[in-house]
Scaffold this motif. Structure first.
Motif, PDB file in Angstrom:
ATOM      1  N   PRO A   1       7.550 -22.009  15.895  1.00 52.31           N
ATOM      2  CA  PRO A   1       8.469 -21.744  14.609  1.00 52.31           C
ATOM      3  C   PRO A   1       7.983 -22.418  13.471  1.00 52.31           C
ATOM      4  CG  PRO A   1       9.746 -22.903  15.970  1.00 52.31           C
ATOM      5  CD  PRO A   1       8.638 -22.647  16.787  1.00 52.31           C
TER       6      PRO A   1
ATOM      7  N   ASP B   1      11.827 -18.513   7.959  1.00 53.26           N
ATOM      8  CA  ASP B   1      11.938 -18.911   9.299  1.00 53.26           C
ATOM      9  C   ASP B   1      11.334 -17.803  10.160  1.00 53.26           C
ATOM     10  OD1 ASP B   1      12.911 -19.172  11.870  1.00 53.26           O
ATOM     11  OD2 ASP B   1      14.831 -20.032  11.349  1.00 53.26           O
ATOM     12  N   ARG B   2      10.186 -18.073  10.591  1.00 51.92           N
ATOM     13  CA  ARG B   2       9.336 -17.199  11.512  1.00 51.92           C
ATOM     14  C   ARG B   2       8.497 -17.942  12.564  1.00 51.92           C
ATOM     15  NH1 ARG B   2       7.928 -12.431   9.560  1.00 51.92           N
ATOM     16  NH2 ARG B   2       9.011 -12.851   7.538  1.00 51.92           N
ATOM     17  N   TRP B   3       7.932 -17.124  13.886  1.00 44.32           N
ATOM     18  CA  TRP B   3       7.313 -17.803  14.489  1.00 44.32           C
ATOM     19  C   TRP B   3       5.523 -17.408  14.060  1.00 44.32           C
ATOM     20  CZ3 TRP B   3       8.158 -20.289  19.386  1.00 44.32           C
ATOM     21  CH2 TRP B   3       9.701 -20.739  19.678  1.00 44.32           C
TER      22      TRP B   3
ATOM     23  N   TYR C   1       2.030 -21.076  19.950  1.00 44.84           N
ATOM     24  CA  TYR C   1       2.808 -20.227  19.185  1.00 44.84           C
ATOM     25  C   TYR C   1       4.092 -21.031  18.867  1.00 44.84           C
ATOM     26  CZ  TYR C   1       5.563 -15.693  18.411  1.00 44.84           C
ATOM     27  OH  TYR C   1       6.424 -14.848  17.749  1.00 44.84           O
TER      28      TYR C   1
ATOM     29  N   ARG D   1       9.797 -23.151   9.530  1.00 45.87           N
ATOM     30  CA  ARG D   1      11.024 -23.032   8.923  1.00 45.87           C
ATOM     31  C   ARG D   1      11.183 -23.884   7.607  1.00 45.87           C
ATOM     32  NH1 ARG D   1      13.282 -25.094  14.032  1.00 45.87           N
ATOM     33  NH2 ARG D   1      14.064 -26.661  12.946  1.00 45.87           N
TER      34      ARG D   1
ATOM     35  N   HIS E   1      12.033 -19.387  22.672  1.00 46.81           N
ATOM     36  CA  HIS E   1      10.868 -18.267  22.491  1.00 46.81           C
ATOM     37  C   HIS E   1      11.525 -17.057  21.959  1.00 46.81           C
ATOM     38  CE1 HIS E   1       7.559 -15.316  22.585  1.00 46.81           C
ATOM     39  NE2 HIS E   1       6.753 -16.690  22.817  1.00 46.81           N
ATOM     40  N   PRO E   2      11.200 -16.515  20.759  1.00 47.81           N
ATOM     41  CA  PRO E   2      11.894 -15.373  20.474  1.00 47.81           C
ATOM     42  C   PRO E   2      11.772 -14.176  21.262  1.00 47.81           C
ATOM     43  CG  PRO E   2       9.935 -15.692  19.033  1.00 47.81           C
ATOM     44  CD  PRO E   2      10.182 -17.060  19.980  1.00 47.81           C
TER      45      PRO E   2
END
Lengths: 996, 274
Positions: free
Chosen positions: B167, B141-143, B165, B169, B245-246
């Motif tokens: 994510p 799980d990362r963008w 941009y 998963r 957004h992270p």
């Protein structure tokens, strides 16, 4: 004749599974192998034509782009040793089940009764190995012999035998459905033998209470009239053992305790649960008056609080320790999908919105000898992490918060805490959805999976210590998809009001769920022969107490049953009517038309007098280290950042989907490179609203080495300050307590029982003392009281552990604050006072000490800080905030700095210190773990306003954020005592677990 | 004007139906219906009544036989009650009618394994590509930064400048094809509309973690030759508001998330063409 379909990857396709095994062989077993390739094997035990087999192999079983298939012809070649690992008979085989269903769709006809598909995996190992090495790889890594079986072949034997012969691990039980009676008119020794041999986990006193019940002339008379003998049936005895198990009855928490506080003063406590936990909530609610937001506490599977006028919030945290010790993957998977059923089975049912996970392990790099039967901590780590990954991800529930805690004593039993929150409409068709009832005449319906021998004696087994003979059948493997299908159906049935009551089948199976439901209406009559079975041959008592997973029990009004059953069928969910709820006062089990259990509910649920447990507190005294001051602590800071308890857990966290359902606001990782550790999570469960749910937790088992009272106080404070740090509101917040203890009941094996019980008493006192001041009601919780390993010679007891979870609300999630510093020039504040409280700190642990000055929590001061900070946050004055916990100020500052990509210049002389002037030192200011502290950065223009908001609380401006990405800390003498580039600090923090 | 109607299929392990339906609504669809697969198989819901089909994220049947394999098999063989047709017939008719399908993550895996992507030459039932285990061997799980091919026929990525941009998963996102010819064709026809890239969206990358799964040519999403059927591993429905957004607490971001454009483009297309 069964057929083997083997699926191989094409030669040019990489095999990540094989590559991982190769790495693990090197890491765990210190053996170098050249290559590992894997093959998936489907053993099809069904009447399929050759053409159909080919269709199946070429269709659903293989991917034509990357795989080849081979039917009844060994595909393996080019290896030195081959290990095939499959499940033992009766162990849940999820892939096999899906494969069977796929055949049904493909052929347009489901598999016949008794037909099935069984999966296994072949590991093809190339390298210079001996037979003994291969054996070691099989048993030490590839196969958990408790649930799996394996075969090893060297290349020559494999060739000579023409491959692996088909093997069907079908449960072959003699269909001998009988009910036995158990004669209790025997000696005490014999009573105990019955309890022990039957894994009933009943004490002699309890056996004698049962004996007395069956001697009662009225009971004898009544039984006679029903054609039952005087002796209990095995069904009755098993039902009582389950109902009275520590796991289900919480006997220790309801015991009468005589507590000696160490000064000779004794106190009589009737039930810790009632005296502290329930009382906390009652007193908080009374004080809150009409602002009370608790809707349902302690009486259902999970606690329920108000979220807003339209929605209610549900939360439960469970443990699954014993099964995870035996089969880490299956145990943990079952743990997470099991706790999912709690909020789902609360009130009339809740949609699940997030999971939380906290794992306590021994060092995965542990290199000393372990007692037989204990799995290596690394295997437990890998298995548990993967089990929860599969359970959470596949269920579509984001895992938003958690932690990993390490202590050598968790080698004896790992702790696997799994939590799930849910959201339910405040009302459904005009009725409050957190309430439910049963009316006599309602039908008993079971939905979901079928019943097998899995999980028999789970409840009683986890009420004992782990030992060499712990039963195989106590382990289950969860199946998230069967459960997901059931939930998809039930939530729609809920909205149509097709049932009146729902609860889950967890520990104790039907015996527990139907037993508890019967209390609602006053009785039940259930025919065990109607229960759907995985395979024939289960005895009635096994059907009653099996913990086979993915099942819910419901009360369906007779007028709704047709629609309910029809809908279940459409959604592909098995639902079965097992009987009727009554008001007879009797837990009445039949098998066909024969009565097999006839137990008065009053005896089942109230027949057990409280245990009497002594507790005696004796404050331990540890060596107080003399720490010589140093000129520089940079190395110490880096060592702390690299300690297992502090280091980055990103390699684990990224394996958990934390964003599914789309409501993620504060994620587990934050900052300029998305890698700084968040304090708590914020989630928007309703996508067109900005109301947020905030969840955090606190856990600090090491403090128990000094005083479990302070351990609990710090866990509560840590949970709350994490929650507050991101923006959680103090006006709508609740706590959940999960106790994991080692056995505190005085016995031959537990001579230190009174001390452990005193620790438990003290932790409970802290719960009351702190939660009442924080105005934080406890809404649910759980205890697991037998976390010991004992094999006759070695005893390992876990440190007493309280996991304190905090859940609540923030009105506007757009105001949430994260822990990464935001820009150069921002002012750095440390909220709260720092004292000489290095006792049981991570710093002293690194130096090999425990010490005595455990952090004390000042609840009033903490509350003042949190209230003022909350107001400042709401006013938009806070740029970043990070909680201080393990490693103290030094670690928090380093993490905030490298997460934000800016440096920090701090001056220890500015820190608000409390205590003896002589104890004020750089070490204390840097590494003390004093409670209730937050490190906050504030934009320079807002500094004055922030200070005004914090007025009246203890806080100090201790420095500023710098453009240069370096952490520089000035000591009390004015010299720089910590000086390191962000990159170095981050590398130290990320290194230890990055490859796991 | 025709009401733009989106359908999101759920059941058997689909997990992202709520946020996918939410994104459809925000994107401009007048209706976004979540239908359980059982409702399609019983004929209560028919694809024919909708314009935009969402096959979204999850773990269909636990991905037990490989991601989305069991559902691909089910859709191919299961028949609709009371009708002389299989579900797959409804889907191919849906495509033939000029309608839209977006497969995200598990939905992308499903489309690929049914043969509906890349579907060279309009052959929608012949599998030529796959999505398999991430090279790192782990779920991620990362963008990720995704470079958009402006020459792609995909109607979903229209108007995206540079890249987007989003994510990811998934555990099985590594894109592979059956042979070099397929790869050559999909690249030449610009069907590989999304590729994992660095922060600047300049060039595709094979480096972990920017490329989270080791996909061939860094491929993150592809479309068919009509541009109406698209699949991607990243989750556009998971970024429709800035708070998803992270780094929203530290960056100046527009209120609307960058993933919403996929759904806006779909709604716009439906409104202009139906």
């Amino acid at each position: 004749m069964p057929h083997r379909i083997e699926i191989t990857l094409k030669d040019e396709v990489r095999d990540p599974r094989g590559e991982r095994i190769k790495r693990e062989i090197a890491h765990f077993l210190h053996l170098e192998v050249a290559e590992v390739r894997t093959i998936d094997v489907y053993t099809v035990d069904a009447a399929l034509s050759a053409e159909e087999l080919t269709q199946v192999a070429a269709g659903p079983f293989s991917d034509p782009v990357i795989q080849n298939y081979s039917i009844d012809k060994p595909a393996a070649a080019g290896f030195d040793y081959l290990v095939e690992v499959g499940f033992r008979a009766g162990v849940t085989d999820n892939v096999g089940r899906t494969a069977g269903e796929a055949i049904g769709y493909l052929l347009g006809r489901p598999l016949a009764v008794g037909e099935g598909v069984y999966t296994s995996v072949q590991y093809l190992i190339s390298g210079k190995l001996s037979q003994a090495d291969a054996e070691k790889i099989a048993t030490g890594l590839l196969c958990n012999t408790l649930i799996q079986r394996y075969q090893i072949f060297d290349a020559a034997t494999f060739k000579a035998q023409g491959g692996v012969a088909p093997f069907v691990p079908k449960v072959q039980v003699e269909a001998k459905v009988e009910v036995n009676t158990v004669n209790l008119e025997v000696s005490d020794e014999e009573l105990m033998r019955i309890s022990r041999d039957g894994v009933l986990a009943l004490t002699l006193d309890e056996m004698k209470i049962i004996q007395a019940h069956y001697r009662d002339p009225q009971v004898v008379e009544k039984r006679k009239s029903l054609g039952l003998g005087a002796a209990p049936t095995d069904v009755e005895l098993e039902a009582l053992a389950q109902t009275w198990s520590e796991h289900c009855k919480h006997k220790i928490f309801s015991a009468d305790v005589t507590y000696d506080d160490g000064t000779g003063k004794t106190e009589k406590i009737n039930s810790l649960f009632k005296s502290y936990i329930q009382k906390t909530t009652a007193d908080v609610r009374a004080a809150q008056g009409d602002k009370d937001y608790c809707l349902s506490v302690f009486k259902d599977n999970a606690g329920v609080i108000k979220f807003n006028d339209d929605w209610s919030l549900v939360f439960k945290v469970e443990t699954h320790n014993s099964p995870s010790a035996l089969d880490p993957y299956g145990g943990a998977l079952t743990g997470i999908v099991g706790v999912n059923r709690d909020p789902f089975g609360t009130g009339k049912g809740a949609k699940l919105i997030f999971n939380t996970d906290v794992f306590c392990f021994a060092d995965p790099f542990y290199e000393k000898e372990l007692p037989k039967r204990l799995l290596h901590p690394r295997r437990i780590y890998e298995g548990v992490v993967e089990g929860v990954e599969h359970g959470g991800n596949k269920s579509g529930i984001p895992t938003v918060n958690g932690s990993l805690v390490f202590d050598e004593r968790f080698a004896g039993k790992p702790l696997v805490f799994c939590g799930t929150a849910g959201l339910m409409p405040a009302t459904i068709k005009g009725e409050a959805s957190h309430k439910k009832k049963i009316i006599p005449g309602d039908l008993i319906v079971m939905t979901g999976g079928r019943i097998g021998k899995d999980g028999i004696h789970g409840a009683t087994f986890s009420s004992e210590e782990l030992n060499e003979n712990s039963p195989v059948s106590a382990v289950q493997i969860g199946d998230p998809i069967t459960q997901k299908r059931m939930f998809d159906f039930l939530i729609r049935a809920r909205d149509k009001a097709l049932y009146r009551f729902i609860t889950d089948n967890g520990a104790g199976g039907l015996s527990s769920s139907i037993g508890e439901m019967s209390e609602e209406c006053g009785g039940c009559q259930l025919d065990l022969s109607k229960a759907p079975l995985k395979y024939p041959g289960l005895a009635p008592w096994e059907i009653l107490i099996s913990e086979a997973q993915e099942r819910m029990s419901l009360a369906v009004p007779p007028e709704q049953i047709d629609e309910f059953m029809e809908m279940a069928k459409r959604y592909g969910v098995e639902a079965t009517v097992l009987g009727t709820f009554t008001d007879s006062g009797i837990f009445h089990m039949l098998y066909g038309d024969k009565t097999v259990a006839y137990l008065p509910l009053s005896f089942m649920h109230a027949g057990l007098p409280p245990m009497q447990i002594p507790a005696r507190w004796e404050k331990p005294v540890h060596e107080e280290p003399k720490l010589a001051p140093a000129a520089d602590y940079t190395t110490d800071v880096k060592a702390l950042l690299s300690s297992l308890n502090i280091c980055s857990k990103e390699s684990v966290v990224r394996r958990y989907d934390h964003e599914v359902q789309g409501g993620s606001v504060v994620k587990p990782f934050t900052g300029v490179d998305n890698d700084g550790p968040s304090d708590a999570a914020v989630v928007r469960p309703i996508l067109d609203s900005f109301e947020g749910v905030v969840v955090g937790h606190g856990i600090c088992p090491r403090y128990s080495d000094i005083d479990a009272y302070d351990m609990a106080a710090n866990a509560i404070d840590e949970g709350l300050r994490n929650y507050v740090a991101v923006g959680g509101s103090l006006d709508l917040v609740a706590g959940l307590d999960n106790f994991c203890w080692s056995d505190p009941v005085l016995s031959e094996r537990t001579p230190d029982g009174p001390y452990k019980m005193a620790q438990l008493v003290r932790a409970n006192k802290a719960l009351y003392d702190y939660c009442t001041v924080f105005s934080m009601p406890l809404i649910s919780g759980k205890d697991s009281m037998k976390n010991d390993f004992y094999d006759g010679t070695t005893k390992i007891s876990i440190p007493p552990t309280l996991l304190f979870s905090v859940i609540g609300k923030m009105e506007d999630a757009r105001l949430a604050v994260t822990m990464d510093v935001k820009r150069a020039g921002d002012q750095v504040y440390l909220l709260g006072a720092t004292a000489n409280e290095l006792g049981a700190s991570e710093y002293l642990a690194q130096k090999g000490f425990v010490g005595n000055n455990v952090p004390k929590v000042d609840a009033q001061a903490a509350l003042a800080t949190y209230r003022a900070y909350g107001a400042a946050l709401k006013a938009g004055l806070v740029a970043s905030c990070h909680d201080l916990s393990d490693g103290g100020l030094a670690v928090a500052a380093a993490e905030s700095a490298f997460a934000g990509g800016f440096g920090m210049e701090l001056d220890l002389a500015q820190v608000a210190y409390q205590g003896e002037a002589a104890d004020r030192s750089d070490i204390v200011l840097l590494f003390s773990e004093s409670a209730s502290r937050l490190l906050v950065t504030v934009c320079a223009e807002k500094a004055a306003e922030f200070e005004k908001a914090m007025a009246g609380t203890t806080f100090a401006k201790i420095g500023a954020v710098t453009a240069e990405p370096t952490l520089k800390v000035k000591g009390l003498t004015g010299n720089v005592v910590v000086n390191a580039a962000n990159a170095e600090l981050k590398a130290a923090w990320q290194e230890p677990l990055k490859d796991l | 004007m025709t009401k733009a109607k989106a359908l999101v299929i759920t059941g058997n392990g689909t997990n992202c139906e709520t946020e996918a339906a939410h994104a459809c609504k925000l994107g401009g669809f007048d209706e976004a219906r979540i239908a359980h697969i059982a409702e399609l198989l019983t004929g209560e819901v028919s694809l024919d009544d909708y314009h935009f089909l969402n096959l979204t994220g999850g773990f269909l049947d636990g991905d037990d036989l490989g991601s989305a394999k069991a559902q691909a098999n089910r859709l191919r063989y299961a028949t609709v009650e009371g009708k002389e047709e299989r579900l797959v017939d409804q889907i191919t008719r849906f495509i033939a009618d000029g309608k839209l399908i977006l497969g995200v993550c598990n939905g992308f895996q499903l489309l690929v394994k049914m043969g509906m992507l890349p579907a060279l030459g309009g052959n929608y039932l012949n599998q030529t590509a796959t999505l398999t285990y991430n090279e790192c061997g782990r779920f991620q799980d990362r963008w990720c930064y995704l470079k958009v091919d402006p020459a792609s026929p995909s109607l979903y990525t229209r108007g995206i400048e540079g890249g987007v941009y989003l994510p990811v998963r998934h555990g099985e996102g590594k894109f592979l094809v059956d042979d070099a010819k397929t790869l050559e064709a999909i690249e030449a026809k610009h069907l590989t509309c999304l590729k994992y890239s660095g922060k600047d969206y300049a060039a595709p990358t094979m480096e972990f973690p920017e490329n989270p799964n080791g996909s061939l040519n860094a491929i993150a999403g592809i479309c068919d030759e009509t541009g109406r059927v698209m699949g991607l591993m990243p989750h556009p429905e998971a970024f429709v508001h800035r708070t998803q957004h992270p780094r929203w607490t530290r960056e100046e971001l527009p209120e609307e998330g960058a993933g919403l454009i996929f759904f806006k483009n779909a709604a716009k297309y439906v409104k202009e063409n139906f």
